[in-house]
Scaffold this motif. Structure first.
Motif, PDB file in Angstrom:
ATOM      1  N   ALA A  57       0.888  -1.165   0.113  1.00 45.22           N
ATOM      2  CA  ALA A  57      -0.020   0.036   0.152  1.00 45.22           C
ATOM      3  C   ALA A  57       0.872   1.181  -0.147  1.00 45.22           C
ATOM      4  O   ALA A  57       1.692   1.387   0.846  1.00 45.22           O
ATOM      5  CB  ALA A  57      -0.901  -0.088   1.340  1.00 45.22           C
ATOM      6  N   LEU A  58       0.500   1.949  -1.079  1.00 42.13           N
ATOM      7  CA  LEU A  58       1.446   3.366  -1.275  1.00 42.13           C
ATOM      8  C   LEU A  58       0.819   4.377   0.095  1.00 42.13           C
ATOM      9  O   LEU A  58      -0.299   4.538  -0.348  1.00 42.13           O
ATOM     10  CB  LEU A  58       1.407   3.916  -2.198  1.00 42.13           C
ATOM     11  N   PRO A  59       1.542   4.766   0.995  1.00 39.58           N
ATOM     12  CA  PRO A  59       0.997   5.636   1.821  1.00 39.58           C
ATOM     13  C   PRO A  59       0.389   6.951   1.347  1.00 39.58           C
ATOM     14  O   PRO A  59       1.073   7.251   0.412  1.00 39.58           O
ATOM     15  CB  PRO A  59       2.124   6.020   3.050  1.00 39.58           C
ATOM     16  N   VAL A  60      -0.465   7.550   2.311  1.00 39.85           N
ATOM     17  CA  VAL A  60      -0.948   8.642   1.817  1.00 39.85           C
ATOM     18  C   VAL A  60      -0.679   9.739   3.091  1.00 39.85           C
ATOM     19  O   VAL A  60      -0.499   9.269   3.986  1.00 39.85           O
ATOM     20  CB  VAL A  60      -2.579   8.904   1.436  1.00 39.85           C
ATOM     21  N   ASP A  61      -0.434  11.177   2.759  1.00 46.85           N
ATOM     22  CA  ASP A  61      -0.342  11.856   4.139  1.00 46.85           C
ATOM     23  C   ASP A  61      -1.638  12.254   4.544  1.00 46.85           C
ATOM     24  O   ASP A  61      -2.672  11.743   4.256  1.00 46.85           O
ATOM     25  CB  ASP A  61       0.527  13.008   3.202  1.00 46.85           C
ATOM     26  N   GLY A  62      -1.468  13.257   5.547  1.00 49.85           N
ATOM     27  CA  GLY A  62      -2.657  13.627   6.194  1.00 49.85           C
ATOM     28  C   GLY A  62      -3.826  14.202   5.338  1.00 49.85           C
ATOM     29  O   GLY A  62      -4.897  14.389   5.760  1.00 49.85           O
ATOM     30  N   ASP A  63      -3.453  14.765   4.305  1.00 47.94           N
ATOM     31  CA  ASP A  63      -4.421  15.143   3.348  1.00 47.94           C
ATOM     32  C   ASP A  63      -5.013  14.290   2.280  1.00 47.94           C
ATOM     33  O   ASP A  63      -5.753  14.611   1.452  1.00 47.94           O
ATOM     34  CB  ASP A  63      -3.882  16.549   2.587  1.00 47.94           C
ATOM     35  N   GLY A  64      -4.600  12.991   2.467  1.00 44.77           N
ATOM     36  CA  GLY A  64      -4.859  12.072   1.701  1.00 44.77           C
ATOM     37  C   GLY A  64      -4.103  11.790   0.318  1.00 44.77           C
ATOM     38  O   GLY A  64      -4.614  11.352  -0.675  1.00 44.77           O
ATOM     39  N   LEU A  65      -3.272  12.759   0.226  1.00 44.43           N
ATOM     40  CA  LEU A  65      -2.281  12.750  -1.145  1.00 44.43           C
ATOM     41  C   LEU A  65      -1.388  11.735  -1.023  1.00 44.43           C
ATOM     42  O   LEU A  65      -0.632  11.455   0.073  1.00 44.43           O
ATOM     43  CB  LEU A  65      -1.771  13.997  -1.273  1.00 44.43           C
ATOM     44  N   HIS A  66      -0.909  11.094  -2.241  1.00 47.85           N
ATOM     45  CA  HIS A  66       0.104   9.901  -2.196  1.00 47.85           C
ATOM     46  C   HIS A  66       1.366  10.504  -1.740  1.00 47.85           C
ATOM     47  O   HIS A  66       1.546  11.611  -2.096  1.00 47.85           O
ATOM     48  CB  HIS A  66       0.199   9.441  -3.532  1.00 47.85           C
ATOM     49  N   ASP A  67       1.970   9.794  -1.046  1.00 53.94           N
ATOM     50  CA  ASP A  67       3.345  10.151  -0.614  1.00 53.94           C
ATOM     51  C   ASP A  67       4.588   9.864  -1.725  1.00 53.94           C
ATOM     52  O   ASP A  67       4.587   8.409  -1.979  1.00 53.94           O
ATOM     53  CB  ASP A  67       3.805   9.138   0.781  1.00 53.94           C
ATOM     54  N   LEU A  68       4.674  10.940  -2.473  1.00 51.43           N
ATOM     55  CA  LEU A  68       5.534  10.742  -3.601  1.00 51.43           C
ATOM     56  C   LEU A  68       6.781  10.305  -3.067  1.00 51.43           C
ATOM     57  O   LEU A  68       7.459   9.710  -4.265  1.00 51.43           O
ATOM     58  CB  LEU A  68       5.512  11.866  -4.448  1.00 51.43           C
TER      59      LEU A  68
END
Ligand code: PLP
Length: 674
Positions: free
Chosen positions: A130-141
């Motif tokens: 699972a590619l994590p997302v940040d607190g704003d729900g955006l993919h952790d690039l």
């Protein structure tokens, strides 16, 4: 009936009138099989070709393929199967393919499920990450940058269905480019279609699934974009339809309807502009803030679709909010999967690192781009009324009379005995999961907790003032609101608590109307209670709501015969028994909210009393031998069926429920209880 305001557009949408007309035309006039070579078939073929050409233009498919299918779940399967078959072939020929199947942590479940399924079926044994997302729900690039060199397939959605968060697809693409990633790339475009412009062929996206029913086409129609040159393996083979990419005679009614929606998108003027949608969302958000000043939005509005709000209100579960909205005719969805008592936290919000109380109490409010100003205005009015009702504690009952409250029916129960007049209460067997609700109730009614009792001893609970059951030292009885609460020894260290009307001395068996029995068997109380004393247990999944000694002697058999009334049976019963009592067992807030925006009248203008399921035991004594037929109702029929079954078991033969609840029966909105 409360008129409906549908704010659950991300779940599905109604069908555009032009799409209905197009579907009817395809069924009545242009009904040929597009594979037939006669004129009728050729007419259907023309419709199909024109729909595909339009779809290609709308999504900017360039030289890629667009095939019609049953929806996004099928599109996702097809994309994953295609990519994984190609990977297996490449690996079998000795080519390095990477080791990872990377998917955004907030993807729709169809994505990780399909990856896991086809990975196993094809024996690829790649690792799902699972590619994590940040607190704003955006993919952790940065994480993607680290994973990309080993990625065999990458799946990232364009917009999230729960939060509306818009992914940085250009950022994802840049990372795939800069890392020279050779992974196949799927972008789930379900929530993006119609909400912003797509130019798929301008990107390196290999697969993009779409679903008709999220944008005013019917359920069961969707499409899949496949980049020119991307590998493809059909999921369904047979007659070679859709250029042999997806066999099976085409769903022409669905395709015609989807085409009508795409035509509306292409031509403009039907759907609202972005600015209008942002304005609508801002008005809803402002109203929500006014209704609940403590509200928290779970996704930053600046990164989200203009049609989605996801929020949590401190002190209110998603279930409580949803029930009140639903009663007010405002259809929203919980941002989490609710069971009867617990709200399972949303995995999407959890992935964003949002605290458990918020992910467990989230509400999603979403609308489609066809929404109009009047609907938003009406929605705002109702939201404000719902806020006022819930902020007032959802009361629709006499707050001064003593009553017993059951929390958590259907599982672990906590019991509270309230006396509104003296502002005091006793808590019995408080279950840890109900702590917040107990505190909220106590605070709402400004109550003093006289004692917090348990039916089993807790050595750690001993204080200077109380024993190991929480019972205050130096007294044998708790007196409040004209009620008397005293202890009964059930043996083996277990205690029960007997509640009856105070007449000055020890409670006689006949005077005990409730007994809180913890985990004791009803028979253990035989020496203390009468046949109809309500026995209130610490768990009620086997003893629904409450029990009595009389009930234990009844044979289960056909007790529920004729209990569920449909509309006709209800009318017949009311004609035969004009004195029948209609009881709405929904929460006070739901009951109060159901009068919003609707005429206040029960069937035949009758008054409906509101007795929330958790307060039923306070009323059973008066109903039990009254001979008055009782008809219970609620939203879906589940709570009312429990109430009716409970009354029948306790010995009331004329207890009924409204089958399917008010959701199915055209029972008009309910007036407030007298
Ligand atoms: N992907 C997303 C983002 C969705 O919201 C949905 C539906 O909820 C799906 C996929 C599945 O779509 P369908 O219902 O067409 O199978």
């Amino acid at each position: 009936m409360t008129s409906e305001i549908y704010l659950d557009g991300n779940a599905t949408s109604p069908v555009l009138p032009a799409a209905i007309d197009a579907a009817v035309h395809a069924m009545q006039v242009c009904y040929g099989n597009p594979s037939s070579t006669h004129t009728t078939g050729l007419q259907a073929r023309a419709l199909l070709d024109s729909a595909r050409a339009r779809a290609r233009r709308v999504i900017g498919a360039g030289g890629g393929h667009v095939m019609f299918n049953s929806g996004a779940t099928e599109g996702i399967q097809t994309a994953v199967l295609s990519a994984l078959c190609a990977l297996r072939a490449r690996r079998d020929s000795g080519e390095p393919i990477g080791t990872l199947l990377v998917y955004g942590a907030t993807e729709h479940k169809a994505v990780p499920q399909s990856l896991a399924h086809w990975n196993a079926v094809l024996g690829l044994n790649l690792q799902l990450v699972a590619l994590p997302v940040d607190g704003d729900g955006l993919h952790d690039l940065d994480a993607l940058r680290r994973l990309a060199p080993q990625a065999a397939m990458v799946c990232t959605m364009a917009a999230n269905n729960e939060t509306g968060v818009l992914s940085d697809i250009a950022g994802v693409e840049a990372v795939l480019e800069e890392t020279a990633c050779s992974a196949y790339w799927m972008v789930d475009c379900v929530q993006a279609l119609g909400k912003f412009r797509l130019q798929l062929a301008k990107s390196r996206i290999d697969y993009a699934p779409f679903s008709g029913h999220k944008l005013y086409a019917p359920k069961g129609i969707g499409m899949l974009y496949v980049r020119d040159g991307a590998p493809y393996t059909p999921l369904i083979v047979g007659g070679g339809q859709e250029g042999a990419l997806r066999s099976g005679t085409e769903n022409m009614a669905g395709i015609a309807a989807l085409d009508a929606v795409l035509a509306a998108l292409e031509q403009g003027g039907v759907f609202r502009t972005h600015d209008q949608l942002y304005d609508f969302r801002d008005r809803l958000a402002a109203t929500l803030r006014r209704a609940w000043p403590g509200i928290v939005f779970n996704a930053p509005l600046e990164h989200a679709l203009p049609t989605t709000l996801n929020f949590s209100v401190p002190g209110l579960t998603s279930r409580e909010l949803m029930d009140v909205f639903d009663a007010a005719g405002v259809r929203v969805s919980s941002g989490s999967a609710c069971s009867s008592n617990k709200a399972a936290p949303s995995y999407v919000l959890e992935a964003m690192g949002i605290p458990a109380w918020r992910s467990g109490s989230a509400i999603r409010m979403s609308f489609g781009p066809l929404v109009d100003d009047a609907t938003i205005t009406r929605a705002c009015e109702r939201i404000e009324r719902c806020g006022a009702i819930l902020n007032a504690g959802g009361k629709s009952h006499d707050a001064t009379a003593p009553y017993v409250l059951q929390l958590g029916s259907g599982a672990d129960c906590s019991w509270l005995v309230f006396d509104g007049a003296s502002h005091s209460c006793v808590v019995i067997d408080p279950h840890p999961e109900h702590e917040d609700r107990i505190a909220a109730h106590v605070a709402q009614h400004g109550c003093r907790v006289l004692a917090s009792l348990t039916t089993a001893p807790r050595p750690g609970a001993v204080t200077l003032d109380t024993d190991s059951y929480g019972w205050p030292h130096g007294t044998d009885v708790l007196l409040f609101g004209g009620q008397r609460l005293q202890r009964a020894d059930c043996g083996g260290g277990a205690q029960a608590y007997l509640l009856g009307t105070d007449t000055g001395g020890e409670l006689s068996r006949a005077a005990v109307h409730h007994a809180f029995i913890g985990n004791a068997a009803p028979q253990q109380l035989a020496a203390f209670v009468h046949d109809d004393t309500l026995l209130c247990a610490a768990r009620d999944e086997h003893l629904p709501l409450c029990h009595s000694l009389r009930a234990t002697r009844r044979q289960p058999g056909d007790m529920d015969n004729g209990m569920h009334l449909d509309h006709g049976a209800l009318r017949a019963l009311l004609a035969l028994h004009p004195n029948a009592l209609l009881v709405d067992v929904r929460e006070g807030g739901e009951h109060a909210a159901s009068g919003i925006g609707a005429p206040a009248a029960g069937p035949d203008g009758r008054t409906v009393v509101n007795v929330p399921l958790g307060r039923l035991t306070s009323h059973i004594g008066a109903w039990l031998h009254s001979g008055v037929p009782l008809v219970f109702c609620c939203r879906s029929g589940a709570r009312s069926a429990r109430a009716a079954a409970c009354l029948r078991r306790l010995g009331h033969p004329h207890a009924y429920d409204l089958a399917g609840g008010m959701a199915l029966t055209m029972w008009p909105a309910l007036p407030h209880a007298a």
